[in-house]
Design an enzyme around this catalytic site. Structure first.
Site, PDB file in Angstrom:
ATOM      1  N   LYS A  64       7.116  -1.782  12.792  1.00 47.17           N
ATOM      2  CA  LYS A  64       5.748  -2.263  12.602  1.00 47.17           C
ATOM      3  C   LYS A  64       5.377  -2.467  11.133  1.00 47.17           C
ATOM      4  O   LYS A  64       4.656  -3.406  10.793  1.00 47.17           O
ATOM      5  CB  LYS A  64       4.759  -1.317  13.276  1.00 47.17           C
ATOM      6  CG  LYS A  64       4.905  -1.305  14.795  1.00 47.17           C
ATOM      7  CD  LYS A  64       3.865  -0.421  15.460  1.00 47.17           C
ATOM      8  CE  LYS A  64       4.045  -0.418  16.969  1.00 47.17           C
ATOM      9  NZ  LYS A  64       3.024   0.375  17.667  1.00 47.17           N
ATOM     10  N   ASN A  85       1.905  -5.002  15.019  1.00 44.66           N
ATOM     11  CA  ASN A  85       2.693  -5.026  16.251  1.00 44.66           C
ATOM     12  C   ASN A  85       2.800  -6.442  16.805  1.00 44.66           C
ATOM     13  O   ASN A  85       3.365  -6.642  17.877  1.00 44.66           O
ATOM     14  CB  ASN A  85       2.085  -4.099  17.307  1.00 44.66           C
ATOM     15  CG  ASN A  85       0.842  -4.686  17.957  1.00 44.66           C
ATOM     16  OD1 ASN A  85       0.067  -5.404  17.307  1.00 44.66           O
ATOM     17  ND2 ASN A  85       0.640  -4.396  19.229  1.00 44.66           N
ATOM     18  N   ASP A 101      -2.585  -3.177  18.773  1.00 45.98           N
ATOM     19  CA  ASP A 101      -2.666  -1.772  19.183  1.00 45.98           C
ATOM     20  C   ASP A 101      -4.085  -1.253  18.954  1.00 45.98           C
ATOM     21  O   ASP A 101      -4.608  -0.468  19.748  1.00 45.98           O
ATOM     22  CB  ASP A 101      -1.695  -0.912  18.366  1.00 45.98           C
ATOM     23  CG  ASP A 101      -0.260  -1.019  18.847  1.00 45.98           C
ATOM     24  OD1 ASP A 101      -0.050  -1.358  20.029  1.00 45.98           O
ATOM     25  OD2 ASP A 101       0.647  -0.753  18.054  1.00 45.98           O
ATOM     26  N   GLY A 126       2.048   9.268  12.906  1.00 42.43           N
ATOM     27  CA  GLY A 126       2.890   8.084  12.740  1.00 42.43           C
ATOM     28  C   GLY A 126       2.134   6.788  12.926  1.00 42.43           C
ATOM     29  O   GLY A 126       0.912   6.725  12.742  1.00 42.43           O
ATOM     30  N   GLY A 235      -0.115   5.631  28.245  1.00 37.06           N
ATOM     31  CA  GLY A 235       0.339   4.535  27.414  1.00 37.06           C
ATOM     32  C   GLY A 235       0.399   3.213  28.148  1.00 37.06           C
ATOM     33  O   GLY A 235       0.397   2.154  27.515  1.00 37.06           O
TER      34      GLY A 235
END
Length: 269
Positions: A64, A85, A101, A126, A235
């Site tokens: 990314k 992304n 995202d 992260g 997710g």
């Protein structure tokens, strides 16, 4: 026209299921979406070698930051987060970077009804944590507690937090259990990392738990929240929401969301 998702590992990705179902529902004959195994170091050369038939790329870990660096232009949100992304091919052949995202996470978290003044805890520091910070800022949250294993990773998040107008409060991983009573808990850590936290967790009375993982599901922490009667998102919710944004940018047509959602659900049965 072609599109693909880049990452390593990538064989597990359900993005082709979602996008190809969208192409079929939208009548985009001749469009195809595939997976390409690609790490961060290989990404610039791969992108440079793509022909004009490539409309766009979805980028997952670990590429990314490399995706943002390779782009000719970038959206304000991708610039603020420091990661992309999404790479979109412009008519002149240049590449435009975005981060769906963030918009996807805003969509997912808005559906929970979490108020602007909510107490928010993010597990991990992260790339997905960057999106979580930006999404929290977009929802009007002013302070986010970040629980991470490495202080250096938290330090790298501070410029992101400042860029999206969020105060970052760092907490050591050893103290994570005390911060799971927040109004919203977002787990962005890799598979297995948060599992030990599920033993005897004391969820808040109205905690909403969002785990960025979806395989395996439920994670132990998600199972704990479900058993306690808390609202839980996975997710998969984020995967669909961010893909909808990419679909529209790649194709220029509205995404057939329900067809994409149905294909994703069928793939997980």
């Amino acid at each position: 026209m072609r599109a693909a998702v880049l990452g390593r590992p990538i064989a597990h990705s359900l993005s082709p299921v979602i996008h190809n179902a969208g192409y079929a529902a939208a009548g985009l004959d001749g469009w195809s979406y595939t997976r390409i195994e690609c790490g961060a170091q290989e990404l610039p050369a791969l992108v440079a070698g793509l022909g004009p038939e490539w409309a766009g790329l979805s980028v997952t870990m670990p590429g990314k930051e490399a995706a943002l660096a390779v782009a000719d232009r970038a959206s304000p949100v991708a610039t603020a987060v420091g990661a992309a992304n999404t790479l979109v091919r412009r008519p002149d052949g240049s590449w435009y970077a975005d981060n769906t995202d963030v918009s996807g996470m805003v969509t997912v978290l808005t559906s929970t009804g979490v108020p602007a003044g909510a107490a928010v805890t993010v597990l991990g520091a992260g790339g997905t944590a960057r999106a979580a910070l930006a999404a929290a800022g977009g929802l009007g949250v002013t302070t986010v507690t970040v629980v991470a294993r490495r202080p250096a990773a938290v330090a790298q998040l501070r410029p992101v937090a400042a860029a999206v107008g969020v105060d970052l409060v760092p907490v050591a991983w050893a103290d994570a259990a005390a911060y799971l009573r927040a109004d919203l808990v977002v787990s962005t850590v890799p598979k297995g990392v948060a599992d030990p936290l599920a033993d005897g967790v004391d969820w808040g009375p109205s905690t909403v738990f969002f785990d960025a993982l979806y395989d395996p599901w439920p994670t132990p922490l998600a199972a704990s929240a479900l058993a306690a009667g808390r609202q839980v998102l996975s997710g998969l919710d984020l995967l669909l929401a961010q893909a909808v944004g990419q679909f529209t940018q790649f194709t220029g047509v509205p995404a057939p969301v329900e067809a994409m959602r149905a294909a994703l659900a069928a793939a997980r049965r």
